[in-house]
Design a protein around this motif. Structure first.
Motif, PDB file in Angstrom:
ATOM      1  N   SER A 195       0.846  -1.193   0.000  1.00 59.49           N
ATOM      2  CA  SER A 195       0.000   0.000   0.000  1.00 59.49           C
ATOM      3  C   SER A 195       0.879   1.240   0.000  1.00 59.49           C
ATOM      4  O   SER A 195       2.060   1.187   0.333  1.00 59.49           O
ATOM      5  N   VAL A 196       0.287   2.357  -0.365  1.00 57.10           N
ATOM      6  CA  VAL A 196       1.005   3.632  -0.436  1.00 57.10           C
ATOM      7  C   VAL A 196       0.283   4.647   0.438  1.00 57.10           C
ATOM      8  O   VAL A 196      -0.931   4.836   0.308  1.00 57.10           O
ATOM      9  N   LYS A 197       1.036   5.312   1.315  1.00 58.18           N
ATOM     10  CA  LYS A 197       0.423   6.330   2.166  1.00 58.18           C
ATOM     11  C   LYS A 197       0.083   7.546   1.326  1.00 58.18           C
ATOM     12  O   LYS A 197       0.922   8.051   0.569  1.00 58.18           O
ATOM     13  N   ILE A 198      -1.151   8.018   1.461  1.00 56.14           N
ATOM     14  CA  ILE A 198      -1.582   9.146   0.640  1.00 56.14           C
ATOM     15  C   ILE A 198      -1.862  10.396   1.478  1.00 56.14           C
ATOM     16  O   ILE A 198      -2.275  11.416   0.949  1.00 56.14           O
ATOM     17  N   GLY A 199      -1.617  10.307   2.785  1.00 54.19           N
ATOM     18  CA  GLY A 199      -1.770  11.499   3.614  1.00 54.19           C
ATOM     19  C   GLY A 199      -2.363  11.221   4.974  1.00 54.19           C
ATOM     20  O   GLY A 199      -2.352  10.089   5.466  1.00 54.19           O
TER      21      GLY A 199
END
Length: 213
Positions: A195-199
């Motif tokens: 997963s990628v942190k988006i904020g």
């Protein structure tokens, strides 16, 4: 013994025995009284059992903590938001969930999240994960939420779920497809690998939940 010393001794003794008699470890007398007044005796009993479960789990290893919390909340009755809260979507606090004695998938995940935080599990190891659930041997899919625990960064998480109640690695749950995940400090979008942190977590439902905790 002087009268003042005798009086002081009895005051100290009364306070000590009152605290022991209450049997409360992780919730105040004021909180349990408010819950009992609002939801009734059965709600009080559920919260007292939660309090004892939390206290007895504090010195356990992490897998036992996960197991205890998962099993405790999975015993609570499932009910949809529309039926239970008369709302399309409502994220209940853990005490609202235990107090009313019913809730849906996000209520299980949220209650497990805050209970494990109470047990000292770091926030970065926990994420409430929004998934699509596909019932086995069917094409039926539905929106669902689970709690995931990451032993370390990049590891395959353990899933705490109210549908499949057994703790399992996410790699064993091919019926779940992650969409996004969050905790108190962030929001992640699911990708093919990880997963990628988006904020930050700016979810409206989360803010509403936190305003009631």
């Amino acid at each position: 013994m002087k009268p003042t010393l005798i009086f002081s001794f009895f005051i100290i003794f009364f306070i000590s025995t009152s605290n022991i008699a209450s049997g409360l470890y992780n919730i105040s007398n004021e909180q349990i009284s408010a819950i009992t007044k609002k939801y009734g005796k059965r709600a009080q009993n559920r919260v007292l059992l939660w309090d004892k479960m939390i206290e007895s789990s504090k010195d356990k290893k992490i897998l036992q903590k996960l197991k205890n919390v998962n099993e405790f909340f999975n015993k609570i009755r499932y009910s949809t938001d529309e039926k239970h809260w008369r709302k399309k979507d409502y994220w209940a606090t853990p005490f609202e969930f235990m107090g009313t004695g019913a809730g849906d998938c996000e209520d299980y995940a949220i209650a497990k999240y805050f209970s494990l935080r109470k047990l000292g599990v770091p926030d970065h190891k926990l994420r409430i994960t929004y998934v699509t659930y596909q019932k086995k041997r069917t094409k039926y899919e539905q929106a669902h939420m689970v709690l995931t625990y990451y032993h370390k960064v990049g590891s395959t998480p353990i899933v705490l779920d109210n549908i499949d109640k057994k703790l399992q690695l996410a790699s064993k749950r091919d019926d779940l497809k992650p969409v996004y995940s969050f905790n108190a400090n962030g929001l992640w979008q699911a990708k093919n690998k990880g997963s990628v942190k988006i904020g930050k977590n700016n979810l409206k439902s989360w803010k509403s939940l936190m305003s009631r905790i």
